[in-house]
Design a protein around this motif. Structure first.
Motif, PDB file in Angstrom:
ATOM      1  N   GLY A   1      39.574  56.547  33.299  1.00  0.00           N
ATOM      2  CA  GLY A   1      38.293  56.778  32.709  1.00  0.00           C
ATOM      3  C   GLY A   1      37.258  55.700  32.405  1.00  0.00           C
ATOM      4  N   THR A   2      38.009  54.629  32.016  1.00  0.00           N
ATOM      5  CA  THR A   2      37.018  53.148  31.985  1.00  0.00           C
ATOM      6  C   THR A   2      36.645  52.796  33.274  1.00  0.00           C
ATOM      7  OG1 THR A   2      38.487  52.565  30.207  1.00  0.00           O
ATOM      8  CG2 THR A   2      37.403  50.766  31.352  1.00  0.00           C
ATOM      9  N   LEU A   3      37.530  52.822  34.431  1.00  0.00           N
ATOM     10  CA  LEU A   3      37.172  52.465  35.886  1.00  0.00           C
ATOM     11  C   LEU A   3      35.997  53.478  36.384  1.00  0.00           C
ATOM     12  CD1 LEU A   3      37.597  50.981  38.423  1.00  0.00           C
ATOM     13  CD2 LEU A   3      39.296  52.706  38.887  1.00  0.00           C
ATOM     14  N   GLU A   4      35.984  54.706  36.006  1.00  0.00           N
ATOM     15  CA  GLU A   4      35.006  55.641  36.736  1.00  0.00           C
ATOM     16  C   GLU A   4      33.510  55.512  35.756  1.00  0.00           C
ATOM     17  OE1 GLU A   4      37.039  59.386  36.305  1.00  0.00           O
ATOM     18  OE2 GLU A   4      37.687  59.448  38.341  1.00  0.00           O
ATOM     19  N   GLN A   5      33.729  55.184  34.414  1.00  0.00           N
ATOM     20  CA  GLN A   5      32.330  55.131  33.666  1.00  0.00           C
ATOM     21  C   GLN A   5      31.807  53.622  33.513  1.00  0.00           C
ATOM     22  OE1 GLN A   5      32.364  57.190  30.192  1.00  0.00           O
ATOM     23  NE2 GLN A   5      30.809  55.707  29.157  1.00  0.00           N
ATOM     24  N   ASP A   6      32.797  52.574  33.545  1.00  0.00           N
ATOM     25  CA  ASP A   6      32.189  51.239  33.535  1.00  0.00           C
ATOM     26  C   ASP A   6      32.199  50.423  34.840  1.00  0.00           C
ATOM     27  OD1 ASP A   6      31.925  52.058  30.913  1.00  0.00           O
ATOM     28  OD2 ASP A   6      33.561  50.851  30.200  1.00  0.00           O
ATOM     29  N   GLN A   7      32.976  50.754  35.804  1.00  0.00           N
ATOM     30  CA  GLN A   7      33.193  50.197  36.969  1.00  0.00           C
ATOM     31  C   GLN A   7      33.332  48.755  36.731  1.00  0.00           C
ATOM     32  OE1 GLN A   7      29.788  51.304  39.472  1.00  0.00           O
ATOM     33  NE2 GLN A   7      30.737  53.187  39.720  1.00  0.00           N
ATOM     34  N   PRO A   8      34.597  48.273  35.879  1.00  0.00           N
ATOM     35  CA  PRO A   8      34.431  46.857  35.393  1.00  0.00           C
ATOM     36  C   PRO A   8      34.963  45.878  36.589  1.00  0.00           C
ATOM     37  CG  PRO A   8      36.381  48.118  34.782  1.00  0.00           C
ATOM     38  CD  PRO A   8      35.227  48.970  35.224  1.00  0.00           C
ATOM     39  N   GLY A   9      34.687  44.803  36.352  1.00  0.00           N
ATOM     40  CA  GLY A   9      35.233  43.849  37.584  1.00  0.00           C
ATOM     41  C   GLY A   9      36.508  43.329  37.223  1.00  0.00           C
ATOM     42  N   LEU A  10      36.865  43.216  35.863  1.00  0.00           N
ATOM     43  CA  LEU A  10      38.113  42.699  35.284  1.00  0.00           C
ATOM     44  C   LEU A  10      38.244  41.098  36.027  1.00  0.00           C
ATOM     45  CD1 LEU A  10      40.280  45.792  35.507  1.00  0.00           C
ATOM     46  CD2 LEU A  10      38.767  45.188  33.769  1.00  0.00           C
ATOM     47  N   ASP A  11      37.271  40.378  36.145  1.00  0.00           N
ATOM     48  CA  ASP A  11      37.419  39.137  36.727  1.00  0.00           C
ATOM     49  C   ASP A  11      37.295  38.386  35.416  1.00  0.00           C
ATOM     50  OD1 ASP A  11      34.735  39.615  36.334  1.00  0.00           O
ATOM     51  OD2 ASP A  11      34.111  38.568  38.168  1.00  0.00           O
ATOM     52  N   VAL A  12      37.350  36.792  35.869  1.00  0.00           N
ATOM     53  CA  VAL A  12      37.146  35.976  34.634  1.00  0.00           C
ATOM     54  C   VAL A  12      35.874  35.116  34.849  1.00  0.00           C
ATOM     55  CG1 VAL A  12      37.932  33.703  33.901  1.00  0.00           C
ATOM     56  CG2 VAL A  12      39.645  35.475  34.449  1.00  0.00           C
ATOM     57  N   ARG A  13      34.931  35.302  34.065  1.00  0.00           N
ATOM     58  CA  ARG A  13      33.837  34.671  34.062  1.00  0.00           C
ATOM     59  C   ARG A  13      33.478  33.418  33.268  1.00  0.00           C
ATOM     60  NH1 ARG A  13      33.145  40.284  34.684  1.00  0.00           N
ATOM     61  NH2 ARG A  13      32.214  40.474  32.664  1.00  0.00           N
ATOM     62  N   LEU A  14      34.244  32.511  33.348  1.00  0.00           N
ATOM     63  CA  LEU A  14      34.085  31.357  32.665  1.00  0.00           C
ATOM     64  C   LEU A  14      33.760  30.046  33.576  1.00  0.00           C
ATOM     65  CD1 LEU A  14      36.575  31.854  29.901  1.00  0.00           C
ATOM     66  CD2 LEU A  14      34.197  32.104  29.484  1.00  0.00           C
ATOM     67  N   PRO A  15      32.946  29.143  33.528  1.00  0.00           N
ATOM     68  CA  PRO A  15      32.714  28.261  34.333  1.00  0.00           C
ATOM     69  C   PRO A  15      34.074  27.466  34.508  1.00  0.00           C
ATOM     70  CG  PRO A  15      31.200  28.357  32.527  1.00  0.00           C
ATOM     71  CD  PRO A  15      31.823  29.267  32.237  1.00  0.00           C
ATOM     72  N   GLY A  16      34.517  27.252  35.642  1.00  0.00           N
ATOM     73  CA  GLY A  16      35.612  26.354  36.064  1.00  0.00           C
ATOM     74  C   GLY A  16      36.947  26.936  36.110  1.00  0.00           C
ATOM     75  N   LEU A  17      36.859  28.700  35.797  1.00  0.00           N
ATOM     76  CA  LEU A  17      38.313  29.361  35.347  1.00  0.00           C
ATOM     77  C   LEU A  17      38.036  30.712  36.284  1.00  0.00           C
ATOM     78  CD1 LEU A  17      39.004  29.033  31.788  1.00  0.00           C
ATOM     79  CD2 LEU A  17      40.164  27.738  33.718  1.00  0.00           C
ATOM     80  N   GLU A  18      36.970  30.520  37.202  1.00  0.00           N
ATOM     81  CA  GLU A  18      36.834  31.641  38.148  1.00  0.00           C
ATOM     82  C   GLU A  18      37.848  32.187  39.072  1.00  0.00           C
ATOM     83  OE1 GLU A  18      32.738  29.761  37.422  1.00  0.00           O
ATOM     84  OE2 GLU A  18      34.642  29.159  37.682  1.00  0.00           O
ATOM     85  N   ASN A  19      38.674  31.075  39.332  1.00  0.00           N
ATOM     86  CA  ASN A  19      39.918  31.241  40.238  1.00  0.00           C
ATOM     87  C   ASN A  19      41.095  31.684  39.411  1.00  0.00           C
ATOM     88  OD1 ASN A  19      40.446  28.933  38.704  1.00  0.00           O
ATOM     89  ND2 ASN A  19      41.479  27.961  40.464  1.00  0.00           N
TER      90      ASN A  19
END
Length: 325
Positions: A200-218
């Motif tokens: 349900g969360t995937l279909e409604q929000d289409q989240p990236g689930l990535d890390v969006r902090l400078p220097g920690l993207e990897n």
């Protein structure tokens, strides 16, 4: 001669170092190690991405010849089983000829448990075990949970209003918490191997689930979806919570949503830690954070959770709970 207070202080430093490897060591424990000589830290190490080099190998390489006659503080018993990926840490430690090895906790892997400390003792090296054991166990809980229960350590994260909602009745959820709390949640993502949401969360929000902090993207974790929704490319799909035991190279799993997914993990008794981000807002008539998970009575709800920490994150409040039983 160092005091017990000194031993605790240096072990705390080793435990702090162990967190640098959390979420990146595969199925290996995220161990930390410091080497101390005459009151000065001469070597530091933590388990590297993929599990090698181990913390002791990294710290010994950092210390060089200064390791001779020094005190080695390590959060887990040095490994003592053969591997194609490198020599055992017990052998490396013996070759370095330290004065003492101070260990927080024994390994639960039968290939090493007590063998490492026995090997060091046979080589004439003084060994102490049990300094800050509980703290070290918590810092490496992903490894211990996988070894003892055959699955990753599971953190359930919820961003809630004061009345326990995760969204308005129409599903709108951006944003309940503020920027500071959201940045903290991304830091938690960076400390996990995998992150899971429901269909349900995937279909409604289409989240990236990535890390969006400078220097920690990897440090973005492996995304996982629970249920039947068609996952994006490079996601992993499972049908039941119990299938997390099959996730590759995963000691730490973060479960982010939604209400049915949270309930399914609670129903399966597979939640080890709760992160509750509470925003100072009231939604009223919104979507609850957790769906019905089969609680039989209020009496049976008590005694399962122990509050470990609370802190303010901007206008929001974070509460951290761990399993009590």
């Amino acid at each position: 001669m160092l005091s017990s207070a000194d031993d605790a202080r240096y072990m705390a430093a080793a435990i702090a170092l162990s967190q640098r490897g959390r979420g990146r060591t595969g199925t290996n424990p995220n161990v930390g190690c410091v080497i101390v000589k005459k009151g000065v830290i001469v070597g530091r190490g933590w388990t590297q991405p993929g599990g090698r080099p181990h913390a002791e190998a990294m710290a010994l390489a950092d210390a060089g010849k200064a390791a001779r006659g020094a005190d080695i503080y390590v959060t887990m018993e040095p490994c003592d089983h053969d591997s194609e990926r490198g020599p055992t840490c017990s052998r490396l430690v013996i070759e370095a000829r330290p004065a003492r090895v101070i260990i927080a906790t024994l390994d639960v892997d039968s290939r090493t448990r007590r063998h490492g400390i026995d090997r060091l003792g046979e080589a004439g090296i003084s060994v102490s075990v049990g300094i800050l054991e509980q703290e070290a166990h918590r810092a490496m809980a992903g490894f211990f949970t996988r070894m003892e229960h055959g699955r990753p350590h599971v953190t359930l994260k919820l961003a809630l209003s004061l009345d326990g909602c995760i969204a308005r009745a129409d599903g709108t959820s951006k944003w309940i918490t503020g920027a500071v709390a959201r940045r903290h949640a991304h830091l938690e993502r960076a400390r996990c191997d995998a992150i899971l949401v429901g269909s349900g969360t995937l279909e409604q929000d289409q989240p990236g689930l990535d890390v969006r902090l400078p220097g920690l993207e990897n440090r973005s974790p492996q995304p996982v979806v629970l249920g039947e929704a068609e996952p994006p490319e490079n996601w992993v799909q499972i049908s039941f919570p119990e299938e997390i035991s099959g996730l590759a190279d995963t000691n730490w799993l973060l479960v982010e949503g939604g209400a049915q997914t949270a309930a399914s993990f609670l129903r399966a008794d597979m939640v080890d830690r709760l992160l509750l981000y509470r925003a100072p807002i009231i939604i009223g008539g919104g979507l609850p954070g957790i769906a019905d998970y089969g609680l039989e009575s209020l009496d049976s709800a008590h005694g399962h959770w122990r509050r470990e920490d609370t802190r303010d994150l901007g206008e929001d409040r974070l509460e951290i709970y761990e399993r009590a039983a």
